[in-house]
Enzyme design. Sequence first.
Site, short mmCIF file in Angstrom:
data_model
loop_
_atom_site.label_atom_id
_atom_site.label_comp_id
_atom_site.label_asym_id
_atom_site.label_seq_id
_atom_site.Cartn_x
_atom_site.Cartn_y
_atom_site.Cartn_z
N GLY A 119 9.82 -30.29 -50.91
CA GLY A 119 9.38 -31.42 -50.11
C GLY A 119 8.93 -31.00 -48.72
N SER A 135 9.00 -25.01 -54.44
CA SER A 135 8.28 -25.33 -53.21
C SER A 135 9.15 -25.01 -52.00
CB SER A 135 7.82 -26.80 -53.24
OG SER A 135 6.85 -27.04 -52.25
#
Length: 517
Positions: A129, A211
């Site tokens: 995120g 991520s």
Amino acid sequence: MRSVFALAVVYASACYAASLATVSVKTTSGTIQGTSTDGVSIFKGIRYGQPPTGDLRWQPPVAFTSNATQTANTLPPSCIQQFPFAGAALNELIFNTPAPPESEDCLFLNVWAPTNASNLPVVVWIYGGALAFGTASIAEYDGFSMVKNQGIILASFNYRTNVFGFPGSPDLPLTGNNLGFLDQELVFKWVQNNIAAFGGNPTEVTIWGESAGSKSVSGAISRHTPADAPFRAAIMESVADTSMSPTPLVASFNNFSGEVGCGQTPGDARLACLKKVPASTIRTYLNGPKGASFRPIVDNQVTFADPLQRIRQGLGARVPFIISNNQDDGTLFTIGQDNLTNYLATHFPTVTPAQARALYTSGLSDHDVISQVVKDVTFLCPTGLWSNVTVLAGVPNVFRYSYGAVFADLQVFPNAGAWHSSELREIFGTYNSSTATAAEVTLSATYQKLVADFVKNPTASPAPNWPRYIPGSNTKTLAKLAYNGNVLTSNVVEAVQSDLIDGPCSLWNKFLDFRPT
């Protein structure tokens, strides 16, 4: 598009339809009462840190300890999230649907374990995120399927992001700014102290992220030494740390302070003022048109200007790992961008459009070239650098892959392809069972087993025909995973030369691997 992510409701209903039994485990957080169903014990919302509110806002996490009984059968609130303004709607759809409650009091973790487990390997999941948003409290990251089908233990947790986790504040000590990473370290300690009570083996822990979660994993590898790492292996999906400026950037925090009503000069008085601002006011600012971005700063304890050099020098944890990128990692971040000249002038002013186009297949549109550049600079080239540097430093068990599966029910924006994070539904087994094709269901089982087998034995190949990674053009050791409809264990891996996809990195690595000054 929302129906695509109805998987959250569909999957949760299927998993927990069976009758639930109460199970209890004694931990440093208290006696934890969870539930057991279909051979899996589930503990949701175990408090691991004191509420980081009031005087503890922008302070390192304080371990929560208790002898009391704690009920743990509901996913906890997310930490306060910041969704980048331009892409807020799509990001919330993909990464926050259905949206859980948010709270500054958010330092909780979850554990899924086979009922009556004993001495099992453990994987600790760290969500992505952009270190701005994200949560473990969405059904996409439900651990039931992996634990039920693969016989391992899975833990997940919430950590602080954006200005709450990475303030970049001159009001704080330099070493007091990477709070989200300190939250993660507290979870690693909690797992070492408590996972045996759930039937886990604390010497067989793998940390796994995607991520920003993958960036977190690479950061943990670079900060821990070979002697003190609280994990034995790692999995990194899309992103790894590269060089960064050692100069702290404080403009975002200074602008934020003024916008929320604390206009004092930097120091104790301003910090005291900011600690009294309601979290709801801060969230409104973060998600409004003036909301600034916040990121880690170099403190030489948790985060380093040159993590790749630390690996070269043997200073980091020398653990086996899987590392990957997705074939179309850039598409999610380049929607509507179609002017290559403007893009390069903003991000890489020393690179001409002709130089960039020369790196890729001729005839691509400006939009497609931009998408390729974002994929390579942000995801592909960092994973290549991290793999190459680690292998050349003598770490023997590195497994690298590129994910290429494309399924119609996951094409949630035009020309998405194998987009950033699209693989997670397959690994967790939380795909939408009402729309998934037979091939997607098969890949989920194959992929999940591949990951779990690595968690069980990180020194062995995770799949047939997948050799240990060796960089260069003379060996075929980079796994093209699930390309061309290949979803079976016997064919899911096609080993190729890394140079076949790393070619453009000859330019982009100059921006990623440098000696900061």
